[in-house]
Design a protein around this motif. Structure first.
Motif, PDB file in Angstrom:
ATOM      1  N   THR A  40       0.883  -1.139   0.113  1.00  0.00           N
ATOM      2  CA  THR A  40      -0.086   0.087  -0.143  1.00  0.00           C
ATOM      3  C   THR A  40       0.807   1.391   0.052  1.00  0.00           C
ATOM      4  O   THR A  40       1.833   1.418   0.785  1.00  0.00           O
ATOM      5  CB  THR A  40      -0.731  -0.124   1.358  1.00  0.00           C
ATOM      6  N   THR A  41       0.519   2.198  -0.838  1.00  0.00           N
ATOM      7  CA  THR A  41       1.496   3.468  -1.049  1.00  0.00           C
ATOM      8  C   THR A  41       0.697   4.445  -0.245  1.00  0.00           C
ATOM      9  O   THR A  41      -0.869   4.350   0.037  1.00  0.00           O
ATOM     10  CB  THR A  41       1.493   3.765  -2.440  1.00  0.00           C
ATOM     11  N   VAL A  42       1.126   5.722  -0.071  1.00  0.00           N
ATOM     12  CA  VAL A  42       0.527   6.765   0.478  1.00  0.00           C
ATOM     13  C   VAL A  42      -0.857   7.172  -0.276  1.00  0.00           C
ATOM     14  O   VAL A  42      -1.957   7.354   0.232  1.00  0.00           O
ATOM     15  CB  VAL A  42       1.349   7.906   0.691  1.00  0.00           C
ATOM     16  N   GLU A  43      -0.880   7.009  -1.590  1.00  0.00           N
ATOM     17  CA  GLU A  43      -1.935   7.428  -2.468  1.00  0.00           C
ATOM     18  C   GLU A  43      -3.140   6.530  -2.401  1.00  0.00           C
ATOM     19  O   GLU A  43      -4.093   7.065  -2.744  1.00  0.00           O
ATOM     20  CB  GLU A  43      -1.440   7.418  -4.053  1.00  0.00           C
ATOM     21  N   GLU A  44      -2.962   5.450  -1.912  1.00  0.00           N
ATOM     22  CA  GLU A  44      -3.958   4.560  -1.789  1.00  0.00           C
ATOM     23  C   GLU A  44      -4.578   4.440  -0.336  1.00  0.00           C
ATOM     24  O   GLU A  44      -4.045   4.104   0.653  1.00  0.00           O
ATOM     25  CB  GLU A  44      -3.538   2.926  -2.114  1.00  0.00           C
ATOM     26  N   LEU A  45      -5.582   5.032  -0.507  1.00  0.00           N
ATOM     27  CA  LEU A  45      -6.589   5.284   0.785  1.00  0.00           C
ATOM     28  C   LEU A  45      -7.659   4.321   0.961  1.00  0.00           C
ATOM     29  O   LEU A  45      -8.469   4.095  -0.148  1.00  0.00           O
ATOM     30  CB  LEU A  45      -7.040   6.589   0.894  1.00  0.00           C
TER      31      LEU A  45
END
Length: 170
Positions: free
Chosen positions: A4-9
């Motif tokens: 999970t990256t910061v962009e994936e919420l």
């Protein structure tokens, strides 16, 4: 395996459902507006922040009228409702100034104090952006202790705390 990256919420509905699985105290934050009138709203984000100095933390919706009152006055109260105050929890959860006409309350050093389990009178120590809310930190200047069980909110239902057997009390 994906990371999970910061962009994936997480989806907002899933987040709301997960947060509903966490038991929270029912707290009504109160203040006095510039016309000397009581103002209050039920909040779901309240916790202890610091012992030295004594501080608490609340979160108020950016669109909340109470946030404007707290910004202006710099003083607020946090009323932790007791189990017999479910109606007050519901009344203050509605938009507006809060229903003080059918709720037992009095002034406590300039802020409305509801007939509640526990009460904190605070001055604003800081304001921090928190998405669609503003996090308000408060220095605690007075505490009123109650004897009843606190009203809690869990899975969209009011309730209270029950000790697990074998757990030591106070």
């Amino acid at each position: 395996m994906s990371t999970t990256t910061v962009e994936e919420l997480v989806d907002e509905d899933i987040f709301r459902e997960a947060m509903g699985n966490i038991c929270t105290p029912v707290a009504v934050v109160t203040a006095r507006d510039s016309r000397g009138q009581p103002y209050g709203t039920t909040v779901s984000a309240f916790c202890s922040l610091s012992l030295a100095p004594p501080m608490i933390l609340i979160a108020l919706d950016r669109g909340s009228g109470l946030l404007s009152v707290v910004r202006e006055s710099g003083v607020f109260g946090v009323n932790i409702l007791s189990t017999d105050a479910e109606d007050a929890g519901k009344k203050f959860a509605r938009k507006g100034k809060g229903d003080f006409t059918s709720t037992e309350w009095h002034w406590h050093d300039g802020v409305p104090r509801l007939a509640s389990n526990t009460f904190f009178r605070c001055t604003t120590a800081g304001l921090l952006d928190g998405g669609d809310h503003v996090i308000v930190t408060g220095l605690v200047h007075a505490v009123g202790l109650g004897e009843g069980a606190p009203l809690t909110y869990h899975q969209r239902t009011f309730g209270t705390h029950a000790a697990v057997s074998g757990t030591p009390g106070r």
